[in-house]
Design a protein around this motif. Sequence first.
Motif, short mmCIF file in Angstrom:
data_model
loop_
_atom_site.label_atom_id
_atom_site.label_comp_id
_atom_site.label_asym_id
_atom_site.label_seq_id
_atom_site.Cartn_x
_atom_site.Cartn_y
_atom_site.Cartn_z
N SER A 188 8.92 53.29 -66.96
CA SER A 188 10.09 53.34 -66.10
C SER A 188 9.63 53.60 -64.68
O SER A 188 9.01 54.62 -64.40
CB SER A 188 11.05 54.45 -66.55
N GLY B 20 11.62 53.61 -61.92
CA GLY B 20 12.61 54.28 -61.07
C GLY B 20 13.02 53.35 -59.95
O GLY B 20 12.21 52.62 -59.37
N ASP C 257 19.45 64.41 -72.67
CA ASP C 257 19.24 63.21 -71.87
C ASP C 257 17.76 62.84 -71.81
O ASP C 257 17.40 61.66 -71.84
CB ASP C 257 19.75 63.42 -70.44
N TYR C 258 16.91 63.87 -71.70
CA TYR C 258 15.46 63.66 -71.61
C TYR C 258 14.74 64.71 -72.44
O TYR C 258 15.14 65.87 -72.50
CB TYR C 258 14.96 63.79 -70.16
N LYS D 102 16.03 59.68 -73.92
CA LYS D 102 14.76 59.19 -73.37
C LYS D 102 13.66 60.23 -73.61
O LYS D 102 13.87 61.41 -73.38
CB LYS D 102 14.88 58.89 -71.88
N THR E 75 8.66 56.56 -72.89
CA THR E 75 8.55 56.12 -71.51
C THR E 75 7.32 56.78 -70.88
O THR E 75 7.17 58.00 -70.94
CB THR E 75 9.81 56.51 -70.70
N ALA F 4 8.34 57.88 -59.83
CA ALA F 4 9.58 57.49 -60.51
C ALA F 4 10.59 58.63 -60.44
O ALA F 4 10.25 59.80 -60.57
CB ALA F 4 9.29 57.13 -61.96
N TYR G 94 14.48 60.12 -61.69
CA TYR G 94 15.53 60.08 -62.70
C TYR G 94 16.64 61.06 -62.34
O TYR G 94 16.40 62.09 -61.72
CB TYR G 94 14.96 60.47 -64.07
N GLU G 95 17.87 60.73 -62.74
CA GLU G 95 19.01 61.60 -62.48
C GLU G 95 19.30 62.48 -63.68
O GLU G 95 19.14 62.07 -64.83
CB GLU G 95 20.25 60.76 -62.15
N SER H 103 18.24 65.64 -59.70
CA SER H 103 17.29 64.56 -59.98
C SER H 103 15.90 65.15 -60.09
O SER H 103 15.64 66.27 -59.65
CB SER H 103 17.33 63.51 -58.87
N GLN I 182 11.53 63.97 -60.01
CA GLN I 182 10.54 62.95 -59.69
C GLN I 182 9.24 63.26 -60.43
O GLN I 182 8.80 64.40 -60.50
CB GLN I 182 10.29 62.91 -58.18
#
Length: 368
Positions: A34, A36, A99-100, A125, A153, A159, A161-162, A167, A169
Motif C-alpha cells: 500500500s 498511500g 481497522d489495522y 488490514k 500489506t 505511506a 493511513y487514516e 492518521s 505514516q
Amino acid sequence: MTEKMAGKFYKRVLLAVIMMISLMITGCAGMEVSTGADKSVTSGQRSGSDLKVHFIDVGQGDSALIEKDGHYMLIDAGERDQGQTVVSYLKNQGVETLDYVIGTHPHSDHIGGLETVIRAFPVEKIIMPQKAHTTKLYEHLLDTIEEKKLKITLPEPGAVYELGGASFQILGPDRDYGDDLNNWSVGIRLDYGSNSFVLCGDAEKGAEEDMMANGLSLKADVLKLSHHGSSTSSSGQFLDRVNPEYAVISCGKNNDYGHPHKETLEALKKRNIKAFRTDQSGTIVAVSDGSKVTFPGQNIKDENVSHTENEKNASQTGEYVINTNTKKFHLPDCSLAASIKADNKKISEETRDELIQMGYEPCKSCKP
C-alpha cells in the motif's frame, strides 16, 4: 504418520516454500504493497472524541491499542501467553473490529499473541514487514492470516493511513536488514491535530539512522522507546530528532535483560524527557485532544528514571561463571556453578547484559 497428519505436514512445507520463493521473486505472494495516496501526513482532523493510545502491560513485550472516533488499531500483542490478556483488554475498551493490526517484526514478544487476537476480532488490514521467520509461532500466525482470508500489506516508508480523525505514516523499515529482526520493525508516526506519537517496535540504532535519513518527520510529543528501553536503541541523535516531552517504556518487572538500561534512562534524564514504564505503572494510557497530551492517573516521579537493582546488575562488570554447555551464567558462589564440569566451565568478565546479548541466560537459583 496418518494420512491426515501427512497432508497437514506437506501443506505446511508447501506454504513455507511458496512464501520463500515469493519473497525472493515478487516481495511475497498474497501480500500487497500500500503506497498511500499522500506522502505527507495531513493535519486536517474531523471533530470527534479524543485520540487514546493504550500501552498495554504484557510483561516483557510490546502491545499498543490506538483508538479514535470508534476506529481501532493494534500494534503487537506480546508473547503467545499474553494473547488472551490483550483480547480481554480490547473487549473491555469496546473493540469489535480492528481497522489495522501491525506486527512490527517476527520476535515472539511482539507477535506471539497476534494469532489469538486475529481469531477473536474481524481485522480489515494487517501490516507486517517483508521478513520471513522459521519459528512455529510465526508459521501459525501465517496460517491464521490465511484461514481468515486476509492479505499482508507491506510497510512502505511514507505511506499514510487514516484512523478516524487521526492518521499515521510509515517510517520504516527502510531496507533489507538480513537476519537482524529488530531492525525490520515497522515504525510509525501517529498524528492528531498538533500532537504526534512515534512507535518503532524494537528498531535499533542502525534502523534509527535510516529513519533519520529518509526525510520523513520524526518530531513527536510521545516516543515509545524501542526494544524496551535497551541501550541498543534510542540513540542520542534519535532522541534529539524526535525531541519528545514524554517517553513510554514497555518492559517486564525484574526482567532478565535489565531493561530499561541505565544508559537509556540517563539519556532521558539529560533531556528532561518524562518517562512512564509498564513495569512500574502497568498499562499506561495517553490521551490527546489534538493540542495537548495527558496521562490520566499517572504521576511522574523521580523513580521513573531511577535505577533498579536489576538495571544496576545488568551494567555491572564482575566475574561470572559460565556453563558453555547449558548457556547459563552464575555468581561465583552459586552451588550450581561448583558442579559444572571443567570442560564446560569458564570465568567471564563481561557485563551481565553483554552475556545475555551473547546468548547466555542468568541462573534462576543465584539470580546474577
